[in-house]
Enzyme design. Structure first.
Site: not given
Ligand code: PSU
Ligand code: MN
Length: 306
Positions: A28, A89, A109, A141, A143, A162
């Site tokens: 990614e 992003k 991702v 929220d 993902s 994380k």
């Molecule tokens: N978590 C991490 N490092 C990252 C991401 C998530 O520890 O770089 C990035 C990845 O690209 C993941 C995105 O797909 O953040 C998720 O964002 P959101 O929570 O807005 O869906």
């Molecule tokens: Mn989100």
């Protein structure tokens, strides 16, 4: 899908691997643009590609440049994604907007899985996936990485999630979405910087061959969607959960104070943590993604042999 006339360019190295039916590992680009700071991001992007090549697979780093989906980036393009401030992003739902604007996008991702699937790539290595944020039961929220895992046939190799996230809720959501979660040589779902989250996984795979076999059986049966493979960081590079907890809580408080929401939350938290650990976490971060890339290459090779 017929890709002719679509805004997609596959790099020569990747196209060759596709034509010769060789193993490929997708990577990614959000991790490059918004996950790690310059120059670590360029360094890690190149090291990941080399790790995959050393393991006899072909890397395909995915991003959008000038409104075109790029499957496989050259050095100049990686440098561009790592440094240009107009790189957005980009999750799956944003892909059409970035293309329409002829803009640049770092794929999450979810977006990377989808783009990889367009050219038949089955294995993808990343650091940590997005998931259910803390208090997600109230904020919603969650993902879209999880949604994508339930629909797109790509195996995602990561170091877990994380602890900026609610890992328990993330695992529950993955169960609801029918996403198999596999611990790679572990019974515990890893927590990125730390080897263990305290939450167990139902399946422990002891080898790349075993993971490849599960992938094949799943897809042969027409069970749609991805698989999540959690690989613990090496013991020597691990940062204990208690050490990280303090930094993570500080980052969460800061985000609340500044009312950071939606797609901006994850990059904000990552940046806060990197700043407050003064780079201590960067070494761990680089180590674990490389480990994931190496295991992903082994899985891609094993899958290719079935
Ligand atoms: N978590 C991490 N490092 C990252 C991401 C998530 O520890 O770089 C990035 C990845 O690209 C993941 C995105 O797909 O953040 C998720 O964002 P959101 O929570 O807005 O869906
Ligand atoms: Mn989100």
């Amino acid at each position: 899908m017929n890709l002719k006339n679509l805004p997609i360019i596959v790099a020569d190295e990747v196209q060759k691997a596709i034509d010769e039916k060789k193993p490929i590992v997708a990577l990614e680009s959000t991790i490059i643009a918004h996950g790690l700071a310059y120059p670590f991001n360029v360094q890690i992007a190149e090291e990941l590609e080399n790790t995959i090549r050393e393991k006899n697979a072909t890397p395909a780093t995915i991003a959008l440049i000038d409104g075109i989906i790029r499957i496989g980036l050259d050095k100049k393009q990686i440098e561009f994604i790592a440094t240009d401030r107009n790189v957005r992003k980009t999750s799956k739902r944003e892909i059409p907007f970035v293309i329409s604007d002829k803009g640049h996008g770092a794929t999450t991702v979810a977006a990377t899985m989808y783009c990889a699937s367009l050219v038949g790539i089955k294995v993808f290595a990343t650091g940590g996936i997005g998931g259910v944020h803390k208090d997600g039961q109230n904020t919603f929220d969650i993902s879209s990485d999880l949604t994508e895992l339930s629909t797109t046939d790509v195996a995602v190799v990561c170091a877990g999630a994380k602890s900026i996230l609610d890992i328990g809720l993330t695992l529950e959501k993955l169960e609801t979405l029918n996403v198999p979660v596999i611990g790679y040589q572990t019974d515990d779902f890893p927590a990125f910087y730390s080897r263990e989250s305290g939450f167990g996984v139902d399946y422990n795979a002891d080898s790349a061959q075993r993971v490849a076999e599960i992938m094949k059986i799943k897809w042969d049966l027409g069970i749609k969607g991805g698989l999540l493979i959690g690989c613990p960081i090496s013991e020597e590079d691990e940062i204990p959960y208690d050490t990280m907890k303090e930094y993570i809580n500080k980052a969460l408080k800061e985000a609340e104070k500044e009312s950071i929401r939606g797609k901006y939350l994850t990059p904000f938290l990552l940046k806060e943590i990197h700043n407050s650990t003064r780079g201590k976490s960067i070494n761990a971060n680089m180590s674990l993604v490389k480990n994931n890339a190496s295991i992903a290459a082994e899985i891609a090779c094993a899958y290719n042999e079935l």
